[in-house]
Design a protein around this motif. Sequence first.
Motif, PDB file in Angstrom:
ATOM      1  N   SER A 123     -15.090 -12.327  13.913  1.00 27.12           N
ATOM      2  CA  SER A 123     -15.044 -11.724  12.456  1.00 27.12           C
ATOM      3  C   SER A 123     -13.831 -11.003  12.012  1.00 27.12           C
ATOM      4  CB  SER A 123     -16.175 -10.616  12.242  1.00 27.12           C
ATOM      5  OG  SER A 123     -16.133 -10.165  11.106  1.00 27.12           O
ATOM      6  N   PHE A 133     -13.342  -8.736   9.535  1.00 27.90           N
ATOM      7  CA  PHE A 133     -13.970  -7.462   9.171  1.00 27.90           C
ATOM      8  C   PHE A 133     -14.009  -6.638  10.480  1.00 27.90           C
ATOM      9  CE2 PHE A 133     -15.818 -10.839   6.522  1.00 27.90           C
ATOM     10  CZ  PHE A 133     -14.904 -10.765   5.043  1.00 27.90           C
ATOM     11  N   ARG A 168     -10.385  -5.913  11.790  1.00 28.58           N
ATOM     12  CA  ARG A 168      -9.640  -4.668  10.905  1.00 28.58           C
ATOM     13  C   ARG A 168      -9.963  -3.491  11.716  1.00 28.58           C
ATOM     14  NH1 ARG A 168     -11.753  -6.404   4.872  1.00 28.58           N
ATOM     15  NH2 ARG A 168     -10.316  -7.887   4.749  1.00 28.58           N
ATOM     16  N   LEU A 184     -25.382 -12.422  15.672  1.00 31.15           N
ATOM     17  CA  LEU A 184     -25.953 -12.206  14.169  1.00 31.15           C
ATOM     18  C   LEU A 184     -27.265 -12.811  13.957  1.00 31.15           C
ATOM     19  CD1 LEU A 184     -22.651 -12.406  12.197  1.00 31.15           C
ATOM     20  CD2 LEU A 184     -23.864 -10.321  12.736  1.00 31.15           C
ATOM     21  N   LYS A 221     -30.125  -9.688  15.612  1.00 33.77           N
ATOM     22  CA  LYS A 221     -29.248  -8.734  15.367  1.00 33.77           C
ATOM     23  C   LYS A 221     -30.103  -7.337  16.197  1.00 33.77           C
ATOM     24  CE  LYS A 221     -27.771  -9.708  10.910  1.00 33.77           C
ATOM     25  NZ  LYS A 221     -27.844  -9.814   9.491  1.00 33.77           N
ATOM     26  N   LYS A 233     -26.993  -4.815   6.733  1.00 35.49           N
ATOM     27  CA  LYS A 233     -27.358  -5.472   8.154  1.00 35.49           C
ATOM     28  C   LYS A 233     -26.291  -6.424   8.619  1.00 35.49           C
ATOM     29  CE  LYS A 233     -32.311  -5.706   6.987  1.00 35.49           C
ATOM     30  NZ  LYS A 233     -32.102  -5.082   5.311  1.00 35.49           N
ATOM     31  N   LYS A 234     -24.949  -5.752   8.330  1.00 34.67           N
ATOM     32  CA  LYS A 234     -23.810  -6.464   8.762  1.00 34.67           C
ATOM     33  C   LYS A 234     -23.044  -5.755   9.857  1.00 34.67           C
ATOM     34  CE  LYS A 234     -23.043  -9.215   4.613  1.00 34.67           C
ATOM     35  NZ  LYS A 234     -22.440  -9.498   3.516  1.00 34.67           N
ATOM     36  N   PRO A 257     -18.811  -5.009  10.326  1.00 35.32           N
ATOM     37  CA  PRO A 257     -18.698  -4.002  11.503  1.00 35.32           C
ATOM     38  C   PRO A 257     -19.416  -2.639  11.111  1.00 35.32           C
ATOM     39  CG  PRO A 257     -16.940  -3.910  10.249  1.00 35.32           C
ATOM     40  CD  PRO A 257     -17.782  -5.152   9.991  1.00 35.32           C
ATOM     41  N   GLU A 285     -18.930  -1.347   6.248  1.00 38.63           N
ATOM     42  CA  GLU A 285     -18.080  -1.761   5.482  1.00 38.63           C
ATOM     43  C   GLU A 285     -16.528  -1.422   6.102  1.00 38.63           C
ATOM     44  OE1 GLU A 285     -18.197  -3.821   2.345  1.00 38.63           O
ATOM     45  OE2 GLU A 285     -20.008  -3.936   3.376  1.00 38.63           O
ATOM     46  N   SER A 286     -16.147  -2.524   6.434  1.00 39.69           N
ATOM     47  CA  SER A 286     -14.594  -2.371   7.337  1.00 39.69           C
ATOM     48  C   SER A 286     -13.507  -1.578   6.395  1.00 39.69           C
ATOM     49  CB  SER A 286     -14.104  -3.857   7.406  1.00 39.69           C
ATOM     50  OG  SER A 286     -13.838  -4.468   6.302  1.00 39.69           O
ATOM     51  N   LYS A 306     -13.564 -12.829   1.548  1.00 38.43           N
ATOM     52  CA  LYS A 306     -14.643 -13.939   1.658  1.00 38.43           C
ATOM     53  C   LYS A 306     -14.315 -15.364   0.705  1.00 38.43           C
ATOM     54  CE  LYS A 306     -18.216 -11.974   3.899  1.00 38.43           C
ATOM     55  NZ  LYS A 306     -19.590 -11.537   4.278  1.00 38.43           N
ATOM     56  N   CYS A 339     -19.162 -16.212   7.044  1.00 36.28           N
ATOM     57  CA  CYS A 339     -19.640 -15.208   8.045  1.00 36.28           C
ATOM     58  C   CYS A 339     -21.030 -15.019   8.169  1.00 36.28           C
ATOM     59  CB  CYS A 339     -18.951 -13.896   7.841  1.00 36.28           C
ATOM     60  SG  CYS A 339     -17.433 -13.785   8.869  1.00 36.28           S
ATOM     61  N   HIS A 340     -21.833 -15.497   7.206  1.00 40.07           N
ATOM     62  CA  HIS A 340     -23.351 -15.185   7.328  1.00 40.07           C
ATOM     63  C   HIS A 340     -23.984 -15.766   8.376  1.00 40.07           C
ATOM     64  CE1 HIS A 340     -24.066 -13.826   2.743  1.00 40.07           C
ATOM     65  NE2 HIS A 340     -23.230 -13.141   3.574  1.00 40.07           N
TER      66      HIS A 340
END
Length: 227
Positions: free
Chosen positions: A12, A14, A17, A36, A39, A51-52, A54, A65-66, A105, A223-224
């Motif tokens: 990923s 994200f 980063r 994923l 989870k 629910k994501k 990083p 949120e990155s 994205k 990425c989903h």
Amino acid sequence: MVDVKLFGLSPSPFSQRVVWALKLKGISYEYVEEDLSNKSNLLLQYNPIFKKIPVLVHDGKPIAESMVILEYIDNTWPENPLLPKDPHERSLVRFWAKFIDERTKPMMSFFTYVGEQQEKAINDNLQTLRIIEEHALGEQKFLGGDRIGLADIALGWIIHTLAAMEEIVGVKFVQADTFPLLHAWMNNFREIPVIKDNLPNHDQILDYFKGRREMFVKSPHACHHHH
Ligand SMILES: N[C@@H](CCC(=O)N[C@@H](CS)C(=O)NCC(=O)O)C(=O)O
């Protein structure tokens, strides 16, 4: 003793980063690779809204949120700053970081689509890269200065994840003759020891995205996870 945990996913952009920011700061941390499609309860508890990955957890406190995580890291560990001191220079770096993050994205759509939609996505990517080439880059080595910062880390995914997607689709967006500044930026970025030593494994990313190509064609974002 700092207690830092990162919930991530190695292919990923994200997640990567956050890895780079922690490494640049010299922070040791525990890394938790998430699946994923299954989870962990901790991930759901730490990022109940999206629910994501990083998610960074510092002394038990979660940050999601990155780009928010990068700012948190910079505020918490000031060494090797990711933002310039001058307020206007800071705002410029933030502007580009935001621009790049918002396009990240959408820039993956060329990989998730085929046919006309893919052609359009490819053109959109070239336009986005053209904007960065003509407006964000110049004399300086990096986006907003002579040292790596927030906007560079935001864009860094083009050297690994985008590169893998390009290889699979058979396109190459940044060429030395068409995007000389971006091309030079990619080399400068890649040559930073912390970046070079902490790149996701190319073959592993390639396998990951090859294996999931089918699914991406059906699902709107690269990425989903699969429902
Ligand atoms: N805006 C988020 C994007 C993170 C993201 O899209 N993460 C993906 C993996 S690359 C994810 O966890 N997806 C799981 C899901 O959507 O259920 C960030 O910058 O952290």
